[in-house]
Motif scaffolding. Structure first.
Motif, short mmCIF file in Angstrom:
data_model
loop_
_atom_site.label_atom_id
_atom_site.label_comp_id
_atom_site.label_asym_id
_atom_site.label_seq_id
_atom_site.Cartn_x
_atom_site.Cartn_y
_atom_site.Cartn_z
N ILE A 45 0.97 -1.02 0.07
CA ILE A 45 0.11 0.27 0.15
C ILE A 45 1.13 1.25 -0.04
O ILE A 45 1.77 0.96 0.83
N HIS A 46 0.68 2.05 -0.58
CA HIS A 46 0.93 3.12 -0.36
C HIS A 46 0.06 4.29 0.58
O HIS A 46 -1.08 4.48 -0.23
N VAL A 47 0.63 4.78 0.67
CA VAL A 47 -0.28 5.83 1.91
C VAL A 47 0.56 7.78 1.40
O VAL A 47 1.29 7.87 1.35
N GLU A 48 -0.60 7.99 1.71
CA GLU A 48 -0.44 9.95 1.87
C GLU A 48 -0.55 10.29 2.89
O GLU A 48 -1.64 9.89 3.57
N ALA A 49 0.78 11.05 3.48
CA ALA A 49 0.77 11.21 4.86
C ALA A 49 -0.22 12.09 5.51
O ALA A 49 -0.55 11.53 6.18
N GLY A 50 -0.93 12.83 4.94
CA GLY A 50 -1.40 14.24 5.73
C GLY A 50 -1.05 14.59 6.95
O GLY A 50 0.54 14.78 7.42
N GLY A 51 -1.34 15.05 8.11
CA GLY A 51 -1.05 15.20 9.33
C GLY A 51 -0.86 14.31 10.13
O GLY A 51 -1.37 13.56 10.92
N GLY A 52 0.00 14.74 11.39
CA GLY A 52 -0.37 14.11 12.79
C GLY A 52 1.15 12.50 13.07
O GLY A 52 1.90 12.58 11.78
N ALA A 53 0.33 11.85 14.08
CA ALA A 53 1.68 11.07 13.82
C ALA A 53 1.63 9.59 12.60
O ALA A 53 1.12 9.51 11.86
N PRO A 54 2.78 8.40 12.31
CA PRO A 54 2.39 7.81 10.81
C PRO A 54 1.51 7.33 11.89
O PRO A 54 1.48 6.55 12.51
N ALA A 55 0.76 6.84 10.57
CA ALA A 55 -0.22 5.66 10.24
C ALA A 55 0.34 4.24 10.45
O ALA A 55 1.24 3.90 9.75
N GLU A 56 -0.25 3.85 11.02
CA GLU A 56 0.12 1.42 10.52
C GLU A 56 -0.61 1.29 9.81
O GLU A 56 -1.77 1.38 10.32
N GLY A 57 -0.69 0.62 8.78
CA GLY A 57 -0.81 -0.35 8.20
C GLY A 57 -1.48 -1.56 8.90
O GLY A 57 -0.61 -2.33 9.67
N GLN A 97 -4.25 5.17 13.38
CA GLN A 97 -3.08 6.24 13.86
C GLN A 97 -3.82 6.72 14.98
O GLN A 97 -5.16 7.34 15.39
N ASP A 98 -2.94 7.14 15.75
CA ASP A 98 -3.15 7.58 17.31
C ASP A 98 -4.33 6.70 18.15
O ASP A 98 -5.79 6.70 19.03
N GLY A 99 -4.21 5.02 17.93
CA GLY A 99 -5.64 4.20 18.19
C GLY A 99 -6.58 4.54 17.26
O GLY A 99 -7.73 3.63 17.95
N ARG A 100 -6.66 4.83 16.51
CA ARG A 100 -7.80 5.31 15.66
C ARG A 100 -8.35 5.25 14.27
O ARG A 100 -7.21 5.84 13.60
N GLU A 101 -8.58 4.50 13.82
CA GLU A 101 -8.87 4.12 12.33
C GLU A 101 -9.29 5.16 11.66
O GLU A 101 -10.51 6.18 11.72
N VAL A 102 -8.60 5.08 10.69
CA VAL A 102 -8.54 6.25 9.59
C VAL A 102 -8.88 6.42 8.03
O VAL A 102 -8.67 7.06 7.55
N ASP A 103 -9.15 4.84 7.84
CA ASP A 103 -9.13 4.21 6.37
C ASP A 103 -9.23 3.14 6.64
O ASP A 103 -8.52 2.52 7.38
N ARG A 104 -9.51 2.68 5.35
CA ARG A 104 -10.01 1.35 5.25
C ARG A 104 -10.90 0.92 3.61
O ARG A 104 -11.91 2.16 3.75
N ILE A 105 -10.25 -0.75 3.57
CA ILE A 105 -11.01 -0.90 2.72
C ILE A 105 -10.96 -2.68 2.78
O ILE A 105 -10.03 -2.97 3.50
N GLU A 106 -12.09 -2.36 2.55
CA GLU A 106 -12.08 -3.88 2.47
C GLU A 106 -12.89 -4.79 1.33
O GLU A 106 -12.91 -4.12 -0.03
N ILE A 107 -12.57 -6.01 1.29
CA ILE A 107 -12.62 -7.06 0.23
C ILE A 107 -13.06 -7.47 0.64
O ILE A 107 -13.03 -9.30 1.03
N TRP A 108 -14.36 -8.55 -0.19
CA TRP A 108 -15.09 -9.87 -0.28
C TRP A 108 -15.00 -10.96 -0.69
O TRP A 108 -14.78 -10.34 -1.93
N GLY A 109 -15.55 -11.98 -1.28
CA GLY A 109 -15.23 -12.89 -1.36
C GLY A 109 -13.92 -13.59 -2.16
O GLY A 109 -14.24 -13.94 -2.97
N VAL A 110 -13.50 -13.05 -0.95
CA VAL A 110 -11.76 -13.72 -1.20
C VAL A 110 -11.67 -15.31 -1.09
O VAL A 110 -11.09 -16.11 -0.13
N LYS A 111 -12.11 -16.44 -2.06
CA LYS A 111 -12.64 -17.60 -1.87
C LYS A 111 -10.76 -17.95 -2.81
O LYS A 111 -11.45 -17.73 -4.30
N VAL A 112 -10.50 -19.13 -2.22
CA VAL A 112 -9.88 -19.73 -3.33
C VAL A 112 -11.21 -20.33 -4.44
O VAL A 112 -10.28 -20.56 -6.23
N GLU A 113 -11.88 -21.28 -4.81
CA GLU A 113 -12.71 -22.05 -5.37
C GLU A 113 -13.25 -20.87 -6.94
O GLU A 113 -13.62 -19.76 -6.42
#
Length: 673
Positions: A45-57, A97-113
């Motif tokens: 992932i590539h993160v556009e930093a924004g402000g505040g402390a570095p965010a953790e993926g 960031q700072d214990g709070r979720e600031v961005d999210r992407i979900e992918i569903w239907g991740v199946k092998v068959e």
């Protein structure tokens, strides 16, 4: 084997102060050599930093509930590999960031068959808004055979444009992608879509939660001009259960492009759908926004650098056994003699070791600093100040005067510190500190150090082969270089010159080492061998680079670098940018740093992706605020510096910042006259 699922997500976000993922690549695979109950994900992932402390993926997986997570890391470019249970049906990539979720992407239907192709193509847009802070809007794309889609999300103070493509998956698989939009405050919002959409008119349900509850239901019809006519009924419910009802009608135009989302041909025929449909939005994006504007990429960073063709050819020479071939040992000796004029090391020992230049820096400190010894660290720069860490590692006591990072250290100031700290045994100095591009007067500082009897260690990694150095004459005791800077060879070789004084000091310190021992190297070289296996191809490349330098002549090489320094600085100033180093004479001949009007990572990425030229950022306290143009070795030429300044100016114009590119390029060329 399971075909890889690659999700490529490209996003540009404005008016947001929080970090966000603007690009993501997720590859899903089943590793046959491991336990079959696990799936393996390569995540970038590539993160556009924004402000505040570095965010953790963080990556979460869903297996009858959100069961676990994998920490991806922190930074701008984050890469990691995670394993998830075979039974997982969804994943989420989130930024915290700072214990709070600031961005999210979900992918569903991740199946092998592979799913059975039974449903007609459809796009259902679902959404919800939570009362979280900041307000959250969730847009769900549920699809069968949706190859790609462009989405523009707008609220009063937040805009996000994303292009989502799914590749490598059976076109009949069912999957869901959820996009989470974190708005600064609760407000009505809208979303426009373009791309592979073959469904009937789309229904959008919008819900906004703030201190009150607003519910808005909108039915929209997408036409060939993407004109959306929406009739909405809004109900506002107050806490005291008083209900007010308003009805209104509005007309709005899509901000994406006037393209019929269904004109993707071939389309629906008898309820079926072509597995090889075209995506009009994606084609438009590739053609008009992201087509390749360059034939070859250029590396204009302060090392590692591009390699000259003849150096590349040297890397594919016939290999040998460096431990046994006497001709290779003779070539090693020849390389050492070719290095001596560049170092001014006619009496000192000169070694070439396998290892990046950091090996030489640590060896110099390890062999000179005894526990408890005072070491003056000339700390005007990222690397200059970094010597203090090495000194502490080996038990020394660093003295850090706190010199100005934007100018060369004053030799008189160095002498005053030595007068005050008379028990200093060693002085460390970075000749050219590339993160800040500040340049120190090696000759005068060496004179001051010699007059006090201290031992001088000099990091000349970025100045060797770019400016004159006279190690023996000036009184330098240890001089360290690397192959990947102005020498234009691949990284992996340390160049180390050691005076008689430094060699004897190493014996007094008595550091127990093999790999970094001057004495071990001397003993082996006297026997006509090496203490460990050398890299023959790297030595061949270095030898070819040195041949090119001597063929041009040292005087010409040094003058060319001075002209490049002047040209880069004038060009940057002509674009309206401020050089980081205050005066040109205090600027490295191999790199120029400057402040940027927009975040440096964003500007660098734009130049690299659109124009194919790689410029550098910086490190430590300067990261995010400073960019750098490298002009070392073959980069120190009119065409290379002009290219760097031209694409820098073009990128500024792309971002709406005034810049006279023509004047800047003309200024660069004038500096080489």
């Amino acid at each position: 084997m399971r075909a890889a699922l690659v999700l490529s997500l490209l996003a540009f976000l404005a008016l947001s102060a929080t970090p966000y993922v603007d690009r993501a690549v997720v590859s899903l695979k089943q590793c046959l050599c491991m336990a079959p109950q696990w799936l393996y994900l390569d995540v970038w992932i590539h993160v556009e930093a924004g402000g505040g402390a570095p965010a953790e993926g963080v990556l979460y997986w869903f297996d009858n509930g959100w069961r676990g997570y994998c920490r991806l890391g922190r930074g701008v470019d984050i890469y990691n590999t995670c394993s998830i249970p075979y039974t997982s049906r969804g994943i989420a990539i989130a930024l915290v960031q700072d214990g709070r979720e600031v961005d999210r992407i979900e992918i569903w239907g991740v199946k092998v068959e592979n799913a059975t192709c039974t449903a007609a193509p459809a796009l259902n847009i679902l959404n919800r808004t939570t009362s979280s802070s900041p307000p959250l809007a969730v847009v769900t794309l549920r699809s069968t055979m949706l190859s790609s889609v462009g989405a523009v999300f707008q609220s009063l103070n937040y805009t996000a444009t994303r292009l989502i493509s799914v590749r490598g998956l059976n076109p009949c698989d069912d999957y869901v992608i959820k996009l989470f939009f974190y708005m600064q405050e609760a407000s009505p919002w809208r979303i426009h879509l373009a791309g592979n959409i073959s469904s009937p008119p789309v229904t959008v349900t919008k819900t906004v939660t703030a201190t009150r509850t607003e519910t808005e239901i909108v039915t929209s019809t997408v036409t060939t001009t993407v004109t959306q006519r929406e009739t909405a009924r809004e109900t506002v419910t107050r806490v005291e259960t008083v209900t007010l009802t308003r009805t209104y009608t509005m007309t709005e135009l899509s901000v994406v492009r006037e393209i019929d989302p269904r004109s993707v041909g071939p389309g629906v025929s008898g309820g079926g759908f072509s597995r090889h449909c075209l995506d009009s939005f994606y084609n438009w994006w590739q053609k008009e926004v992201m087509y390749r504007r360059f034939s070859e990429r250029r590396i204009l960073t302060p090392g590692p650098t591009e390699l000259p063709q003849s150096v590349k050819a040297a890397l594919v020479r016939e290999t040998t056994n460096p431990d046994l071939d006497p001709r290779f040992f003779q070539e090693y000796r020849e390389v050492v003699e070719m290095l001596r004029p560049l170092l001014g090391a006619w009496r000192s020992r000169v070694y070439v070791w396998v290892g990046e230049a950091m090996l030489g820096l640590e060896a110099a400190v390890a062999n000179a600093v005894r526990p408890g010894a005072k070491v003056l660290v000339v700390d005007n720069g990222v690397y200059g100040a970094g010597f203090a860490d090495l000194v502490r590692m080996y038990g020394g006591v660093p003295v850090t005067p706190g010199f100005n990072w934007r100018r060369g250290a004053d030799p008189a100031a160095v002498e005053r510190v030595l007068e005050r700290e008379r028990d200093v045994e060693v002085v460390t100095l970075v000749h050219c500190d590339t993160p800040s591009t500040v340049y120190n007067d090696l000759r005068e500082i060496a004179k001051a150090v010699s007059s006090h009897g201290a031992l001088l260690i000099v990091d000349a990694v970025s100045s060797i082969a770019a400016d004159e150095i006279k190690m023996d004459e000036w009184g330098v005791d240890v001089l360290i270089g690397g192959s990947q800077k102005a020498l234009n060879a691949p990284p992996g070789l340390t160049i180390l010159a050691v005076s008689k004084k430094a060699f004897e000091k190493a014996g007094d310190v008595g550091r127990q080492s093999f790999y970094m021992s001057y004495r071990v190297w001397d003993d082996w070289l006297e026997k006509g061998g090496f203490p460990y296996t050398m890299s023959d191809v790297l030595l061949y490349a270095l030898r070819e680079s040195l041949r090119r330098i001597h063929e041009e002549g040292l005087a010409s090489v040094y003058q060319r670098h001075k002209a490049a320094r002047e040209a880069a600085r004038r060009g940057v100033e002509a674009l309206g940018l401020e050089p980081y180093v205050e005066r040109v004479e205090c600027n490295c001949p191999t790199a120029t740093a400057f402040k940027t009007p927009v975040p440096a990572p964003r500007l660098r990425r734009h130049i690299w992706e659109k124009y194919g030229v790689l410029l550098a950022g910086s490190w430590g306290p300067l990261e995010g605020d400073v960019m750098r143009i490298g002009h070392m070795g073959i980069q120190a030429s009119a065409d290379q510096v002009a290219t760097a300044v031209a694409v820098l100016g073009a990128a500024l114009l792309d971002m709406g910042i005034a810049a006279n590119v023509g004047k800047a390029v003309e200024t660069v060329l004038d500096a080489f006259k």
